[in-house]
Design a protein around this motif. Structure first.
Motif, PDB file in Angstrom:
ATOM      1  N   GLY A   1       0.865  -1.177   0.000  1.00 28.73           N
ATOM      2  CA  GLY A   1       0.000   0.000   0.000  1.00 28.73           C
ATOM      3  C   GLY A   1       0.897   1.221   0.000  1.00 28.73           C
ATOM      4  N   LYS A   2       0.517   2.221   0.785  1.00 24.84           N
ATOM      5  CA  LYS A   2       1.395   3.379   0.924  1.00 24.84           C
ATOM      6  C   LYS A   2       2.596   2.966   1.789  1.00 24.84           C
ATOM      7  CE  LYS A   2      -1.465   4.994   4.671  1.00 24.84           C
ATOM      8  NZ  LYS A   2      -2.537   5.831   5.085  1.00 24.84           N
ATOM      9  N   MET A   3       3.550   3.847   1.975  1.00 25.23           N
ATOM     10  CA  MET A   3       4.752   3.511   2.741  1.00 25.23           C
ATOM     11  C   MET A   3       4.371   3.056   4.155  1.00 25.23           C
ATOM     12  SD  MET A   3       8.152   5.737   3.619  1.00 25.23           S
ATOM     13  CE  MET A   3       8.922   5.527   2.040  1.00 25.23           C
ATOM     14  N   GLY A   4       4.899   1.894   4.557  1.00 25.77           N
ATOM     15  CA  GLY A   4       4.616   1.367   5.887  1.00 25.77           C
ATOM     16  C   GLY A   4       3.261   0.686   6.005  1.00 25.77           C
ATOM     17  N   GLU A   5       2.657   0.355   4.860  1.00 21.64           N
ATOM     18  CA  GLU A   5       1.345  -0.286   4.860  1.00 21.64           C
ATOM     19  C   GLU A   5       1.335  -1.460   3.877  1.00 21.64           C
ATOM     20  OE1 GLU A   5      -2.934   1.612   4.439  1.00 21.64           O
ATOM     21  OE2 GLU A   5      -2.018   1.397   2.463  1.00 21.64           O
ATOM     22  N   LEU A   6       0.751  -2.574   4.300  1.00 18.83           N
ATOM     23  CA  LEU A   6       0.535  -3.712   3.415  1.00 18.83           C
ATOM     24  C   LEU A   6      -0.960  -4.015   3.375  1.00 18.83           C
ATOM     25  CD1 LEU A   6       3.516  -6.018   4.467  1.00 18.83           C
ATOM     26  CD2 LEU A   6       3.270  -4.736   2.328  1.00 18.83           C
TER      27      LEU A   6
END
Length: 114
Positions: free
Chosen positions: A32-37
């Motif tokens: 996803g966005k940075m630091g997100e899955l």
């Protein structure tokens, strides 16, 4: 005797007992966005809720001993898992809850957060 002589069938009182749920699976884990899955699950018929657990892999890919978890009501869309450390590989598993309790945990899926 009244029912059978009237031509109506007697309704059965036998109930079908609850059946175990199918094993849920993780289809994929996307960035996803940075630091997100984003975790995408296969929905299980008659599941009331799902629990996703995740943890960073240990040194050398060692299995985690403690997990964080997210409880969701539906598997209709990808579930965002946020506040992850970029460059760290995480292990994900899912289980479903139904009338007979929880299923086993699914096979683990690994993905590195960016």
């Amino acid at each position: 005797m009244t029912f059978t002589s009237s031509g109506f069938a007697i309704r059965s009182t036998t109930r079908i007992p609850p059946q175990p749920l199918a094993q849920p699976t993780i289809v994929r884990v996307d960035q996803g966005k940075m630091g997100e899955l984003l975790v995408l699950l296969v929905a299980v018929l008659k599941a009331r809720i799902y629990e996703i657990r995740y943890a960073p892999l240990g040194t050398g890919g060692a299995a985690p001993t403690t997990f964080a978890s997210i409880t969701i009501a539906s598997a209709n869309k990808a579930v965002p898992v946020e506040s992850l450390t970029p460059g760290t590989t995480y292990l994900f598993q899912v289980r479903a809850f139904g009338k007979l309790g929880y299923t086993d945990w699914s096979q683990p899926v690994q993905r590195m957060a960016i």
